[in-house]
Design a protein around this motif. Structure first.
Motif, PDB file in Angstrom:
ATOM      1  N   LYS A 209     -18.465  27.420  16.833  1.00 33.96           N
ATOM      2  CA  LYS A 209     -18.521  28.066  18.254  1.00 33.96           C
ATOM      3  C   LYS A 209     -18.464  26.168  19.028  1.00 33.96           C
ATOM      4  O   LYS A 209     -17.500  26.605  19.991  1.00 33.96           O
ATOM      5  N   GLN A 210     -18.966  25.922  18.937  1.00 31.13           N
ATOM      6  CA  GLN A 210     -19.006  24.149  19.340  1.00 31.13           C
ATOM      7  C   GLN A 210     -17.174  23.494  19.452  1.00 31.13           C
ATOM      8  O   GLN A 210     -16.887  23.221  20.325  1.00 31.13           O
ATOM      9  N   PHE A 211     -16.822  23.309  18.256  1.00 32.44           N
ATOM     10  CA  PHE A 211     -15.359  22.981  17.451  1.00 32.44           C
ATOM     11  C   PHE A 211     -13.999  24.054  18.836  1.00 32.44           C
ATOM     12  O   PHE A 211     -13.363  23.204  18.997  1.00 32.44           O
ATOM     13  N   LEU A 212     -14.330  25.138  18.401  1.00 31.07           N
ATOM     14  CA  LEU A 212     -13.251  25.853  19.488  1.00 31.07           C
ATOM     15  C   LEU A 212     -13.308  25.568  20.798  1.00 31.07           C
ATOM     16  O   LEU A 212     -13.273  25.589  21.619  1.00 31.07           O
ATOM     17  N   GLU A 213     -15.159  26.005  21.337  1.00 26.92           N
ATOM     18  CA  GLU A 213     -14.935  25.294  23.127  1.00 26.92           C
ATOM     19  C   GLU A 213     -14.485  23.873  23.241  1.00 26.92           C
ATOM     20  O   GLU A 213     -14.172  23.629  23.636  1.00 26.92           O
ATOM     21  N   ASP A 214     -14.774  23.040  22.283  1.00 26.18           N
ATOM     22  CA  ASP A 214     -14.289  21.442  22.184  1.00 26.18           C
ATOM     23  C   ASP A 214     -12.764  21.645  22.531  1.00 26.18           C
ATOM     24  O   ASP A 214     -11.808  20.774  22.903  1.00 26.18           O
ATOM     25  N   TYR A 215     -11.913  22.419  21.769  1.00 24.95           N
ATOM     26  CA  TYR A 215     -10.597  22.239  21.407  1.00 24.95           C
ATOM     27  C   TYR A 215      -9.798  23.041  22.877  1.00 24.95           C
ATOM     28  O   TYR A 215      -9.397  22.050  23.332  1.00 24.95           O
ATOM     29  N   LYS A 216     -10.617  23.385  23.568  1.00 31.52           N
ATOM     30  CA  LYS A 216     -10.360  24.238  24.643  1.00 31.52           C
ATOM     31  C   LYS A 216     -10.387  23.291  25.964  1.00 31.52           C
ATOM     32  O   LYS A 216      -9.718  23.450  26.506  1.00 31.52           O
ATOM     33  N   LYS A 217     -11.079  22.741  25.824  1.00 30.98           N
ATOM     34  CA  LYS A 217     -11.471  21.428  26.989  1.00 30.98           C
ATOM     35  C   LYS A 217     -10.764  20.176  26.708  1.00 30.98           C
ATOM     36  O   LYS A 217      -9.903  20.125  27.852  1.00 30.98           O
TER      37      LYS A 217
END
Ligand code: E4P
Length: 217
Positions: free
Chosen positions: A207-215
């Motif tokens: 979840k964190q990886f995907l959120e950071d990618y989106k940022k």
């Protein structure tokens, strides 16, 4: 360690096969009845359907409990498909039948094994697989895993080639503990295989990886 799925449900077998880690299927008369598969012809057809889904061994159980009956049924089952392994109950006539099948090149799975002595006999008769039912032992407050360890020790002592097929697996920890002991195969429900996937840190990490990618994109 090989993974077998313990069901006669074709959808679950397909799902496990699609995962890419399935090595075979075990069935028993109760599992066939659960799927509503009744009558000799339907049962035989169902075994062939299962063989056509998976690449590995498919255990098909005899219903007869006398030597002649088991031999007749077992030969018929083995003729169905090269992936069929004839499942024979751990009774006196069953041991004689396993020896017969061994001598005639038919592979067997000795089922309903609850003691190390029974497993020793199955190996002496040349069974391809021995199926100790660990969940059912746990159900009566006995340590099913201890039985797997005892059989592993005995088979290793003498170099028996019979494969230990840990059966009546109920959950993922059974799978992991059987792997630690050195069972050759485990058979359990789809949930026991899919449970191996799960860890909350994997979920939160992804979840964190995907959120950071989106940022950043
Ligand atoms: C083994 O081959 C049996 O089909 C099976 O594992 C029995 O499991 P159960 O105790 O969940 O019925």
């Amino acid at each position: 360690m090989k993974f077998f799925i313990d069901t006669a449900n074709l959808d679950q077998i397909r799902e496990a096969q699609d995962l890419g880690v399935l090595d075979g299927v075990t069935t028993n008369p109760s599992l066939m009845a659960k799927e509503g598969i009744k009558g000799k012809n339907n049962i035989l057809k169902h075994y062939v359907d299962i063989c056509n889904i998976v690449d590995g061994d498919v255990s098909a159980e005899v219903i007869a409990t006398d030597f002649e009956g088991m031999v007749k049924e077992g030969e018929e089952l083995a003729e169905l498909h090269p992936q069929i392994v004839v499942k024979v109950p751990m009774i006196k006539e069953g041991i004689k039948a396993i020896k017969y099948f061994t001598d005639h090149g038919i592979r067997t799975n000795c089922t309903l094994v609850f003691s190390a002595g029974q497993a020793l006999l199955a190996a002496k008769a040349g069974a391809t697989y021995v199926s100790p039912f660990i969940g059912r032992l746990d159900d009566i407050s006995t340590d099913g895993l201890e039985l797997i360890a005892d059989i592993r020790l005995i088979y290793d002592n003498y170099g028996f080639e019979t494969k230990i097929l840990a059966a009546s697996i109920r959950h993922t920890m059974h799978v992991i503990n059987c792997a630690k002991i050195g069972a050759d195969v485990m058979t359990g429900p789809l949930s026991s295989i899919e449970g191996l996937l799960k860890h909350p840190l994997t979920d939160s990490g992804l979840k964190q990886f995907l959120e950071d990618y989106k940022k950043g994109n």
